[in-house]
Design an enzyme around this catalytic site. Structure first.
Site, mmCIF file in Angstrom:
data_model
loop_
_atom_site.group_PDB
_atom_site.id
_atom_site.type_symbol
_atom_site.label_atom_id
_atom_site.label_comp_id
_atom_site.label_asym_id
_atom_site.label_seq_id
_atom_site.Cartn_x
_atom_site.Cartn_y
_atom_site.Cartn_z
ATOM 1 N N LEU A 107 0.816 -1.220 0.000
ATOM 2 C CA LEU A 107 0.000 0.000 0.000
ATOM 3 C C LEU A 107 0.848 1.268 0.000
ATOM 4 O O LEU A 107 0.326 2.366 0.110
ATOM 5 C CB LEU A 107 -0.932 0.004 1.219
ATOM 6 N N TYR A 151 14.710 -3.110 -1.302
ATOM 7 C CA TYR A 151 15.828 -2.183 -1.092
ATOM 8 C C TYR A 151 16.616 -1.933 -2.380
ATOM 9 O O TYR A 151 17.012 -0.802 -2.658
ATOM 10 C CB TYR A 151 16.761 -2.706 -0.001
#
Length: 171
Positions: free
Chosen positions: A103, A140
């Site tokens: 989200l 990442y």
């Protein structure tokens, strides 16, 4: 789409922080290693000289978790120093509850951490990721992270308290 806000943790968030720390440890199959108490979290993070800082992701009441939680993610960090490059922001723990992933909450937390690092003139942000945690590694790397274990060959070590005490009292 979930509505959420990112803010600095407050002392009254410690029970939620400990809950999320335990959820992360369970996700990493290491929950038996969490020995920290809520009292220690409070003293260590909100005293005169905090050992850590923390951001939390909070959702409004209509989006609380099925267990009734409003704090759905966190990032615990502290500042350290590298004599080669200077100030670093070290990201110790970072977690978003499973039902709130995808989200944009994690991305927003990381954006806020990046703003903190830039404001404090840090040279970089360092953190560890378990080798098996491919979703986090991809998360990442999409944001420019490099894997120092493969690129520079660094290995992480630790000395447990038992051995610290032994070394501290040796004559």
């Amino acid at each position: 789409m979930a509505s959420f806000s990112i803010r600095a943790a407050r002392p009254e968030d410690c029970s939620d922080l400990l809950r999320l720390i335990k959820e992360l440890a369970k996700y990493e199959d290491m929950e038996d290693q969490v020995v920290l108490t809520e009292k220690e979290l409070l003293e260590d993070g909100f005293g005169e000289h905090p050992f850590y800082h923390c951001l939390v992701a909070e959702v409004p009441k209509e989006q609380w978790s099925s267990e009734g939680h409003s704090i759905v993610g966190f990032a615990m960090y502290y500042f350290t120093y590298d004599p080669w490059i200077g100030k670093l922001l070290y990201l110790e723990d970072f977690y978003v509850m499973a039902e709130y992933r995808g989200l944009g909450i994690g991305s927003e937390i990381l954006k806020n951490l990046s703003q903190v690092a830039v404001k404090c003139r840090c040279s970089s942000m360092h953190f560890l990721v378990a080798e098996w945690n491919e979703p986090s590694i991809r998360f990442y790397k999409r944001r420019g992270a490099s894997d120092l274990s493969t690129e520079e060959g660094w290995r992480l070590f630790k000395i447990d308290k038992e051995y610290l005490l032994k070394m501290a009292t040796e004559e």
